[in-house]
Design an enzyme around this catalytic site. Structure first.
Site, PDB file in Angstrom:
ATOM      1  N   ASN A 250       0.874  -1.182   0.000  1.00 48.31           N
ATOM      2  CA  ASN A 250       0.000   0.000   0.000  1.00 48.31           C
ATOM      3  C   ASN A 250       0.908   1.227   0.000  1.00 48.31           C
ATOM      4  O   ASN A 250       1.483   1.574   1.024  1.00 48.31           O
ATOM      5  CB  ASN A 250      -0.893  -0.026   1.256  1.00 48.31           C
ATOM      6  CG  ASN A 250      -1.690   1.249   1.407  1.00 48.31           C
ATOM      7  OD1 ASN A 250      -1.832   2.021   0.462  1.00 48.31           O
ATOM      8  ND2 ASN A 250      -2.223   1.467   2.609  1.00 48.31           N
TER       9      ASN A 250
ATOM     10  N   LYS B  58       0.090   4.262  -0.332  1.00 44.44           N
ATOM     11  CA  LYS B  58      -0.575   5.457   0.230  1.00 44.44           C
ATOM     12  C   LYS B  58      -0.358   6.660  -0.711  1.00 44.44           C
ATOM     13  O   LYS B  58      -0.321   6.482  -1.933  1.00 44.44           O
ATOM     14  CB  LYS B  58      -0.067   5.729   1.644  1.00 44.44           C
ATOM     15  CG  LYS B  58      -0.095   4.485   2.519  1.00 44.44           C
ATOM     16  CD  LYS B  58       0.077   4.784   3.967  1.00 44.44           C
ATOM     17  CE  LYS B  58       0.281   3.492   4.715  1.00 44.44           C
ATOM     18  NZ  LYS B  58       0.143   3.632   6.147  1.00 44.44           N
TER      19      LYS B  58
ATOM     20  N   HIS C  29      -9.373   0.744   4.939  1.00 40.38           N
ATOM     21  CA  HIS C  29      -8.081   0.990   5.600  1.00 40.38           C
ATOM     22  C   HIS C  29      -8.296   1.918   6.794  1.00 40.38           C
ATOM     23  O   HIS C  29      -9.146   2.815   6.751  1.00 40.38           O
ATOM     24  CB  HIS C  29      -7.094   1.612   4.607  1.00 40.38           C
ATOM     25  CG  HIS C  29      -5.698   1.651   5.136  1.00 40.38           C
ATOM     26  ND1 HIS C  29      -5.267   2.622   6.013  1.00 40.38           N
ATOM     27  CD2 HIS C  29      -4.637   0.812   4.958  1.00 40.38           C
ATOM     28  CE1 HIS C  29      -4.004   2.391   6.344  1.00 40.38           C
ATOM     29  NE2 HIS C  29      -3.602   1.287   5.708  1.00 40.38           N
TER      30      HIS C  29
ATOM     31  N   GLU D 251      -6.776   4.376   7.820  1.00 41.95           N
ATOM     32  CA  GLU D 251      -6.652   5.818   7.538  1.00 41.95           C
ATOM     33  C   GLU D 251      -7.939   6.350   6.903  1.00 41.95           C
ATOM     34  O   GLU D 251      -8.294   7.516   7.103  1.00 41.95           O
ATOM     35  CB  GLU D 251      -5.415   6.073   6.660  1.00 41.95           C
ATOM     36  CG  GLU D 251      -4.139   5.917   7.475  1.00 41.95           C
ATOM     37  CD  GLU D 251      -2.929   5.424   6.696  1.00 41.95           C
ATOM     38  OE1 GLU D 251      -2.929   5.499   5.456  1.00 41.95           O
ATOM     39  OE2 GLU D 251      -1.979   4.951   7.343  1.00 41.95           O
TER      40      GLU D 251
ATOM     41  N   GLU E 271      -5.022  -5.258  10.633  1.00 41.54           N
ATOM     42  CA  GLU E 271      -4.023  -4.205  10.800  1.00 41.54           C
ATOM     43  C   GLU E 271      -4.294  -3.450  12.095  1.00 41.54           C
ATOM     44  O   GLU E 271      -5.132  -2.522  12.107  1.00 41.54           O
ATOM     45  CB  GLU E 271      -4.094  -3.220   9.629  1.00 41.54           C
ATOM     46  CG  GLU E 271      -3.829  -3.847   8.284  1.00 41.54           C
ATOM     47  CD  GLU E 271      -3.334  -2.810   7.292  1.00 41.54           C
ATOM     48  OE1 GLU E 271      -2.193  -2.947   6.840  1.00 41.54           O
ATOM     49  OE2 GLU E 271      -4.073  -1.852   6.999  1.00 41.54           O
TER      50      GLU E 271
ATOM     51  N   GLY F 188       2.426   2.323  10.558  1.00 36.04           N
ATOM     52  CA  GLY F 188       3.288   3.492  10.381  1.00 36.04           C
ATOM     53  C   GLY F 188       3.999   3.927  11.657  1.00 36.04           C
ATOM     54  O   GLY F 188       4.572   5.005  11.713  1.00 36.04           O
TER      55      GLY F 188
ATOM     56  N   SER G 189       3.673  -2.032  10.166  1.00 38.44           N
ATOM     57  CA  SER G 189       5.134  -1.939  10.307  1.00 38.44           C
ATOM     58  C   SER G 189       5.855  -3.246   9.985  1.00 38.44           C
ATOM     59  O   SER G 189       6.842  -3.593  10.643  1.00 38.44           O
ATOM     60  CB  SER G 189       5.504  -1.443  11.711  1.00 38.44           C
ATOM     61  OG  SER G 189       4.998  -0.139  11.927  1.00 38.44           O
TER      62      SER G 189
HETATM   63  C1  PEP Z   1      -0.650   0.043   5.887  1.00 36.85           C
HETATM   64  O1  PEP Z   1      -0.766   1.201   5.547  1.00 36.85           O
HETATM   65  O2  PEP Z   1      -1.507  -0.768   5.535  1.00 36.85           O
HETATM   66  C2  PEP Z   1       0.495  -0.346   6.702  1.00 36.85           C
HETATM   67  C3  PEP Z   1       0.505  -1.537   7.221  1.00 36.85           C
HETATM   68  O3  PEP Z   1       1.491   0.592   6.845  1.00 36.85           O
HETATM   69  P1  PEP Z   1       2.955   0.336   7.514  1.00 36.85           P
HETATM   70  O4  PEP Z   1       3.483  -0.951   6.952  1.00 36.85           O
HETATM   71  O5  PEP Z   1       3.740   1.528   7.099  1.00 36.85           O
HETATM   72  O6  PEP Z   1       2.731   0.249   8.987  1.00 36.85           O
END
Ligand code: PEP
Length: 253
Positions: A9, A11, A95, A97, A165, A171, A211
């Site tokens: 992803n 973003k 997601h 976000e 997640e 992040g 992460s």
């Molecule tokens: C994500 O945006 O789905 C995500 C898991 O981000 P990150 O790997 O940066 O934590």
């Protein structure tokens, strides 16, 4: 056995030149015979150009969001048939976000999932608890609520991947431990078995996201209910994303 599935992803990152270079790096680094599904989910405006670059490869192309209507007066939105037309095979829905910054939840997400599946897209449906919810012992309740927002007899999971997640891991550099991930994934699976049945629960792929980096990928994906990863930050560099894919493959050896 469920197939491994690692998706990136991106973003709201990279420009078109950087995106093309990243895709070329992935094409070069991904072994044709690797037993894994891989996809990248770039910003909307890059989709058509990247679809061209990805033609004939085994790397899928996903969008990060969609509207639930096919067309109409929805300024700034993009529809599932438009994503198909752009060359996408997948879309991320729900997601954290989108939930956090755009207030997306419940009925809206279900409409998006139904519309995307109806347009012939595969869906990565994201769920997961915040730190406050985890600390209040509400992780299982949140998983159940997020799943039940979308899942039910009217929605087939045949073309759906669940991405667990935990919001506190996205992040932040703070990955869930493999044991935490496994516990949450097992909870997802048992909830899906309650909503559908054991066969559906056993078949649905569940990615972990939060992460993920190359050094932890193998251990995470060695967990019995972790079938891959949705990767944010580490998907922006070919070496890191390929390292995660390698870790996933090593987990299944
Ligand atoms: C994500 O945006 O789905 C995500 C898991 O981000 P990150 O790997 O940066 O934590």
């Amino acid at each position: 056995m469920r197939r491994l599935y690692v998706a990136g992803n991106w973003k709201m990152n990279l420009n078109l030149a950087e995106a093309k270079a990243l895709v070329e790096g992935l094409k070069k680094g991904l072994a044709a015979e690797a037993q894994i599904d891989v996809a990248v989910c770039p910003p909307f405006y890059m989709l058509v150009a990247l679809a061209e670059l990805l033609k004939g490869t085994r790397i899928g192309l996903g969008a990060q969001n969609c509207h639930f209507e096919a067309k109409g007066a929805f300024t700034g939105e993009i529809s599932p048939p438009m994503l198909k037309d752009a060359g996408c095979d997948t879309v991320i829905i729900g997601h954290s976000e989108r939930r956090q910054y755009f207030g997306e939840a419940g009925e809206l997400l279900k409409k998006k999932v139904v519309a995307a599946l109806g347009a012939g897209l595969k869906v990565i449906y994201c769920i997961g608890e915040t730190l406050t919810e985890r600390e209040a012992g509400r992780t299982e309740a949140v998983i159940s609520r997020h799943l039940r927002e979308v899942c039910g007899p009217d929605v087939s999971l045949d073309h759906v991947t669940i991405a667990y997640e935990p919001v506190w891991a996205i992040g932040t550099g703070k990955t869930a431990t493999p044991a935490q991930a496994q516990e949450a994934h097992a909870c997802c699976r048992s909830e899906i078995a309650k909503i559908y049945n054991a066969a559906v629960a056993a078949a649905v792929p569940i990615q972990y996201g939060g992460s993920v980096k190359p050094d932890i990928a193998r251990e995470l994906m060695s967990q019995p209910d972790v079938d891959g990863a949705l990767v944010g930050g580490a998907s922006l560099k070919a070496a890191n994303f390929l390292g995660i894919i390698e870790g996933a493959l090593a987990a299944r050896k």
